[in-house]
Design a protein around this motif. Structure first.
Motif, mmCIF file in Angstrom:
data_model
loop_
_atom_site.group_PDB
_atom_site.id
_atom_site.type_symbol
_atom_site.label_atom_id
_atom_site.label_comp_id
_atom_site.label_asym_id
_atom_site.label_seq_id
_atom_site.Cartn_x
_atom_site.Cartn_y
_atom_site.Cartn_z
ATOM 1 N N ALA A 50 0.834 -1.195 0.059
ATOM 2 C CA ALA A 50 -0.180 -0.058 -0.439
ATOM 3 C C ALA A 50 0.881 1.341 0.228
ATOM 4 N N VAL A 85 -1.785 5.801 -3.256
ATOM 5 C CA VAL A 85 -2.467 5.329 -3.444
ATOM 6 C C VAL A 85 -3.922 5.994 -2.743
ATOM 7 N N LEU A 131 -6.914 4.829 -1.279
ATOM 8 C CA LEU A 131 -7.362 4.235 -0.525
ATOM 9 C C LEU A 131 -8.995 5.081 0.002
ATOM 10 N N GLN A 132 -9.853 4.405 0.173
ATOM 11 C CA GLN A 132 -11.300 4.893 0.279
ATOM 12 C C GLN A 132 -12.112 3.995 1.487
ATOM 13 N N SER A 147 -7.427 -2.762 9.053
ATOM 14 C CA SER A 147 -8.204 -2.066 7.873
ATOM 15 C C SER A 147 -7.933 -0.312 7.929
ATOM 16 N N THR A 169 -4.275 0.478 7.674
ATOM 17 C CA THR A 169 -3.569 0.668 5.925
ATOM 18 C C THR A 169 -4.614 1.622 6.193
ATOM 19 N N LEU A 170 -5.773 1.931 6.463
ATOM 20 C CA LEU A 170 -6.558 3.305 5.635
ATOM 21 C C LEU A 170 -4.942 4.400 6.112
ATOM 22 N N ALA A 216 -1.958 4.386 4.492
ATOM 23 C CA ALA A 216 -2.076 4.982 2.500
ATOM 24 C C ALA A 216 -2.564 6.440 2.586
ATOM 25 N N ARG A 250 -7.319 -5.575 5.872
ATOM 26 C CA ARG A 250 -6.221 -5.048 4.856
ATOM 27 C C ARG A 250 -6.138 -5.847 3.577
ATOM 28 N N LEU A 272 -9.549 -4.395 1.876
ATOM 29 C CA LEU A 272 -9.275 -2.225 1.890
ATOM 30 C C LEU A 272 -8.551 -2.326 0.481
ATOM 31 N N LEU A 273 -7.734 -2.910 -0.211
ATOM 32 C CA LEU A 273 -6.509 -2.667 -1.150
ATOM 33 C C LEU A 273 -7.323 -3.274 -2.420
#
Length: 376
Positions: free
Chosen positions: A3, A7, A9-10, A66, A69-70, A73, A218, A221-222
């Motif tokens: 990640a 990137v 991510l939403q 999650s 990771t968000l 990113a 994770r 989310l990706l």
């Protein structure tokens, strides 16, 4: 599966299933801790070798994996780590507060009740309070009802290093938590319990469930592919669930007892292999069979459960006190235990729901302000 920072991510839409499931798990934990003989038959712990603890550890790992990771990113690893450390600090302080209040309740009951209710492990606090407090602060003194929050603190400490390895090694990073779990099963690794208590959840074993959840969070989310639905997996999950049912029914004397090998593989403190497989099988079945959103999830009871699930930590803490009170009342009045249980368990569940509703009302202004800022 890496990640990179750039990137975009939403945050995924809220999964109604998870809120409803967390709420049901909270109610199940409350019922299990109350040690009743009627409502207990309605929770899945009565019919298999895993219970709500495993699912909560897995779901907590999924959610935090999650979130980390968000955050990583969007704002970088340092910001994600600071956010995680704040969460760990909050949880640690929550454990300390719950411990102190629970101890006060236990000792008050001992002084005021003609038949003091059972309070396993709390004697050390009365005999040697300074050492007991020190043991509590290092999370190794775990009297009755005080064993689960230390596990989450330990697992959260592992989260950032594990996700860092996932970025660099990919799925091979899973070999490390699996290796630690295997070493625990073979060599009996476990931290020492202090004050005559035992570690209720061996963190060296239970970390596997949490980190598997983080890996799944994770992964989702990706944008990775959803969990497989191969027919062979349904068969395998069914066999594992059936083995768990056999072990449990053997405990009740309803069927021929399961072999000792299966019994040993279901040991809870070290998360025995059958127990681990049973928890994962149930989680997989729910994930692939239950839709993300369905009309029944918007009924009154599921909405109440979802509300409880959205405030699971605070509801869990209140549930500890309520369940100990119910268990004590049932033990002190064995002659009327059946009607006390029929009355107190629903009353306690209603109290948990009311508490969740109160917390939700308090959170509404902050939620509206956050949504307004996002629109701007």
């Amino acid at each position: 599966m890496a990640a990179p920072k750039q990137v975009a991510l939403q945050r995924p839409p809220r999964d109604v299933r998870l809120d409803v499931l967390r709420g049901w798990l909270q109610v199940s934990i409350f019922i299990a801790h109350a040690f009743g003989a009627i409502w207990f038959w309605g929770i899945h712990a009565s019919w298999g070798v895993s219970d709500s603890s495993e699912q909560f550890v897995l779901l907590s790992g999924l959610a935090l994996g999650s979130v980390f990771t968000l955050k990583r990113a969007r704002d970088g690893f340092g910001a994600a780590l600071r956010d995680l450390l704040l969460r760990i600090r909050r949880l640690y302080l929550t454990h300390v507060v719950v411990f102190v209040l629970f101890a006060a309740m236990v000792f008050w009951a001992r002084m005021t009740s003609p038949v003091p209710p059972e309070a396993v492990g709390w004697g050390w606090l009365a005999e040697d309070p300074l050492r007991a407090i020190g043991g509590m602060l290092v999370l190794l003194y775990q009297p009755a009802f005080m064993d689960i929050l230390p596990l989450f603190v330990f697992c959260m400490l592992l989260l950032a290093p594990f996700l860092w390895l996932l970025e660099r090694l990919g799925d091979r990073a899973l070999l490390l938590p699996f290796a630690l779990y295997a070493a625990t099963q073979v060599f009996g690794l476990t931290p020492p319990g202090l004050g005559g208590t035992e570690i209720g959840f061996d963190p060296f074993a239970w970390q596997l469930l949490f980190l598997l959840g983080a890996w799944l969070g994770r992964r989702a989310l990706l944008g990775a592919a959803p969990l497989p639905r191969h027919p062979a997996l349904f068969v395998l999950a069914g066999v594992v669930v059936a083995a768990g049912l056999w072990v449990k029914l053997g405990h009740y004397g309803w069927v021929v007892p399961a072999p000792a090998l299966l019994e040993d593989a279901a040991h809870k403190p070290v998360l025995g292999p059958l127990r681990l497989a049973h928890a994962l099988a149930l989680a997989w079945l729910v994930a692939v069979v239950v839709p993300r959103d369905a009309p029944w999830m918007h009924g009154m009871v599921p909405r109440v459960l979802a509300l409880i699930g959205q405030h699971s930590l605070h509801v869990f803490c209140l549930g500890l006190f309520l369940s100990w009170g119910v268990a004590s009342a049932l033990a002190l009045h064995p002659g009327g235990a059946w009607w006390l249980e029929l009355l107190l368990i629903p009353a306690g569940t209603a109290a948990l729901a009311g508490f969740a509703a109160m917390l939700d009302r308090r959170r509404q202004p902050a939620r509206r302000a956050r949504l307004a800022n996002q629109r701007c």
